[in-house]
Design a protein around this motif. Structure first.
Motif, PDB file in Angstrom:
ATOM      1  N   LYS A   1       0.791  -1.084   0.070  1.00 49.68           N
ATOM      2  CA  LYS A   1       0.136  -0.028   0.002  1.00 49.68           C
ATOM      3  C   LYS A   1       0.815   1.422   0.108  1.00 49.68           C
ATOM      4  CE  LYS A   1      -3.768   2.604   0.600  1.00 49.68           C
ATOM      5  NZ  LYS A   1      -4.544   2.602   1.487  1.00 49.68           N
ATOM      6  N   ALA A   2       1.882   1.327   0.573  1.00 45.73           N
ATOM      7  CA  ALA A   2       2.867   2.515   0.674  1.00 45.73           C
ATOM      8  C   ALA A   2       3.327   2.689  -0.754  1.00 45.73           C
ATOM      9  CB  ALA A   2       3.990   2.258   1.926  1.00 45.73           C
ATOM     10  N   LEU A   3       3.702   1.456  -1.257  1.00 47.33           N
ATOM     11  CA  LEU A   3       4.370   1.766  -2.793  1.00 47.33           C
ATOM     12  C   LEU A   3       3.303   2.252  -3.654  1.00 47.33           C
ATOM     13  CD1 LEU A   3       6.537  -1.601  -2.752  1.00 47.33           C
ATOM     14  CD2 LEU A   3       7.311   0.567  -2.987  1.00 47.33           C
ATOM     15  N   TYR A   4       1.844   1.343  -3.598  1.00 49.80           N
ATOM     16  CA  TYR A   4       0.777   2.124  -4.271  1.00 49.80           C
ATOM     17  C   TYR A   4       0.557   3.481  -4.125  1.00 49.80           C
ATOM     18  CZ  TYR A   4      -3.864   3.122  -5.305  1.00 49.80           C
ATOM     19  OH  TYR A   4      -5.182   3.413  -6.004  1.00 49.80           O
ATOM     20  N   ASN A   5       0.794   4.160  -2.795  1.00 50.62           N
ATOM     21  CA  ASN A   5       0.390   5.517  -2.722  1.00 50.62           C
ATOM     22  C   ASN A   5       1.558   6.277  -3.240  1.00 50.62           C
ATOM     23  OD1 ASN A   5      -1.914   5.177  -1.290  1.00 50.62           O
ATOM     24  ND2 ASN A   5      -0.998   4.939   0.846  1.00 50.62           N
ATOM     25  N   LYS A   6       2.833   5.802  -3.314  1.00 50.07           N
ATOM     26  CA  LYS A   6       3.812   6.518  -3.787  1.00 50.07           C
ATOM     27  C   LYS A   6       3.589   6.625  -5.441  1.00 50.07           C
ATOM     28  CE  LYS A   6       8.856   7.352  -4.048  1.00 50.07           C
ATOM     29  NZ  LYS A   6       9.190   8.664  -3.407  1.00 50.07           N
ATOM     30  N   PHE A   7       3.332   5.665  -6.223  1.00 49.23           N
ATOM     31  CA  PHE A   7       3.137   5.550  -7.393  1.00 49.23           C
ATOM     32  C   PHE A   7       1.802   5.337  -8.101  1.00 49.23           C
ATOM     33  CE2 PHE A   7       7.362   3.684  -6.029  1.00 49.23           C
ATOM     34  CZ  PHE A   7       8.203   4.573  -6.996  1.00 49.23           C
ATOM     35  N   LYS A   8       0.604   5.563  -7.419  1.00 49.66           N
ATOM     36  CA  LYS A   8      -0.491   5.737  -7.691  1.00 49.66           C
ATOM     37  C   LYS A   8      -0.915   6.682  -8.817  1.00 49.66           C
ATOM     38  CE  LYS A   8      -2.680   8.321  -4.420  1.00 49.66           C
ATOM     39  NZ  LYS A   8      -3.348   8.229  -3.185  1.00 49.66           N
ATOM     40  N   ASN A   9      -0.435   7.557  -9.042  1.00 46.62           N
ATOM     41  CA  ASN A   9      -0.542   8.559 -10.394  1.00 46.62           C
ATOM     42  C   ASN A   9       0.280   8.180 -11.315  1.00 46.62           C
ATOM     43  OD1 ASN A   9      -2.635   9.690  -8.817  1.00 46.62           O
ATOM     44  ND2 ASN A   9      -1.048  10.927  -7.594  1.00 46.62           N
ATOM     45  N   GLU A  10       1.019   7.186 -11.297  1.00 47.11           N
ATOM     46  CA  GLU A  10       2.148   6.968 -12.302  1.00 47.11           C
ATOM     47  C   GLU A  10       1.407   5.959 -13.299  1.00 47.11           C
ATOM     48  OE1 GLU A  10       4.823   7.212 -14.861  1.00 47.11           O
ATOM     49  OE2 GLU A  10       5.406   8.043 -12.730  1.00 47.11           O
ATOM     50  N   LYS A  11       0.978   6.782 -14.433  1.00 44.34           N
ATOM     51  CA  LYS A  11       0.259   5.909 -15.477  1.00 44.34           C
ATOM     52  C   LYS A  11       0.941   4.582 -16.135  1.00 44.34           C
ATOM     53  CE  LYS A  11      -2.362   9.688 -17.488  1.00 44.34           C
ATOM     54  NZ  LYS A  11      -3.633   9.394 -16.401  1.00 44.34           N
ATOM     55  N   GLY A  12       2.318   4.613 -16.040  1.00 47.57           N
ATOM     56  CA  GLY A  12       3.040   3.315 -16.404  1.00 47.57           C
ATOM     57  C   GLY A  12       3.265   2.286 -15.463  1.00 47.57           C
ATOM     58  N   PHE A  13       2.667   2.438 -14.169  1.00 49.15           N
ATOM     59  CA  PHE A  13       2.778   1.460 -13.271  1.00 49.15           C
ATOM     60  C   PHE A  13       1.493   0.846 -12.806  1.00 49.15           C
ATOM     61  CE2 PHE A  13       2.970   0.990  -8.723  1.00 49.15           C
ATOM     62  CZ  PHE A  13       4.093   0.069  -8.392  1.00 49.15           C
ATOM     63  N   LEU A  14       1.890  -0.319 -12.196  1.00 45.82           N
ATOM     64  CA  LEU A  14       0.720  -1.280 -12.042  1.00 45.82           C
ATOM     65  C   LEU A  14       1.100  -2.236 -10.564  1.00 45.82           C
ATOM     66  CD1 LEU A  14      -0.704  -2.671 -15.284  1.00 45.82           C
ATOM     67  CD2 LEU A  14      -1.893  -1.096 -13.780  1.00 45.82           C
ATOM     68  N   ILE A  15       0.395  -2.634 -10.162  1.00 47.71           N
ATOM     69  CA  ILE A  15       0.337  -3.670  -9.085  1.00 47.71           C
ATOM     70  C   ILE A  15      -0.297  -4.975  -9.419  1.00 47.71           C
ATOM     71  CG2 ILE A  15       0.534  -4.387  -6.501  1.00 47.71           C
ATOM     72  CD1 ILE A  15       0.923  -1.498  -5.790  1.00 47.71           C
ATOM     73  N   LEU A  16      -0.110  -6.099  -9.412  1.00 42.53           N
ATOM     74  CA  LEU A  16      -0.847  -7.254  -9.442  1.00 42.53           C
ATOM     75  C   LEU A  16      -0.721  -8.298  -8.266  1.00 42.53           C
ATOM     76  CD1 LEU A  16       0.384  -8.096 -13.064  1.00 42.53           C
ATOM     77  CD2 LEU A  16      -1.502  -6.694 -12.645  1.00 42.53           C
TER      78      LEU A  16
END
Length: 182
Positions: free
Chosen positions: A51-66
């Motif tokens: 979740k901490a990683l998600y919060n840091k990169f959530k606005n990055e269009k080129g990034f996902l978490i699976l």
């Protein structure tokens, strides 16, 4: 970062009942992990860290978490949706909670992401259970570039620093991309 492996084509269903395939993640940098919603051990801590990683990169269009389940019999689409909502992963965001057939999920963990020893797959699928704290970082070309311990702060910091490097890296050619270029 060296290339450790190539992600094989896959098809899973996310928490919004959408089919997610290799085509949907092509050209994106993503983290792959395995967990289960009823876990009381390492999974809550792993997903707090995720979740901490998600919060840091959530606005990055080129990034996902699976986030793949290891217990698809229990972790239905509805249950994955409730879990995603409970940890604050909004619908339509870039964090997918994936379910599918157990054999396909486990094959991806072992053959694509290198998150479990393939020798563990020698038993009947119904007798197998993956429980791992490792995260795989995958580049835009579907190549596994590094494995991190999702419970160790220094490795999480390293992962956080490596994501922008891959986001800024030009997409490299691979046989996986060529499968989906048409």
């Amino acid at each position: 970062m060296p290339v450790l492996n190539y992600v094989q084509p896959f098809s899973f269903t996310n928490q919004n009942n959408e089919v997610i395939t290799q085509k949907d993640v092509a050209g994106k940098v993503y983290i792959a992990e395995y967990f289960f919603t009823t876990c009381r051990g390492i999974c809550p801590k792993m997903n707090t860290n995720m979740k901490a990683l998600y919060n840091k990169f959530k606005n990055e269009k080129g990034f996902l978490i699976l986030s793949h389940t290891v217990d698809p019999q229990t972790d239905t689409v509805g249950r994955m949706k409730r879990y995603a909502d409970s940890i604050g992963a909004p619908a339509g965001g870039n964090w997918y909670f994936l379910t599918g057939t157990k054999d396909s999920l486990y094959k991806a963990a072992r053959v694509s992401y290198l998150l479990d020893d393939p020798k563990n797959g020698n038993d009947k699928i119904e007798n197998q259970f993956i429980h791992t704290q490792f995260f795989a970082l995958v580049d835009k070309s579907g190549r596994v570039r590094k494995i991190y311990d999702g419970l160790k702060r220094d490795e999480l910091t390293e992962l956080e620093n490596d994501i922008p490097k891959l986001l800024n890296e030009k997409e490299g050619g691979s046989f996986v991309n060529s499968l989906f270029s048409n």
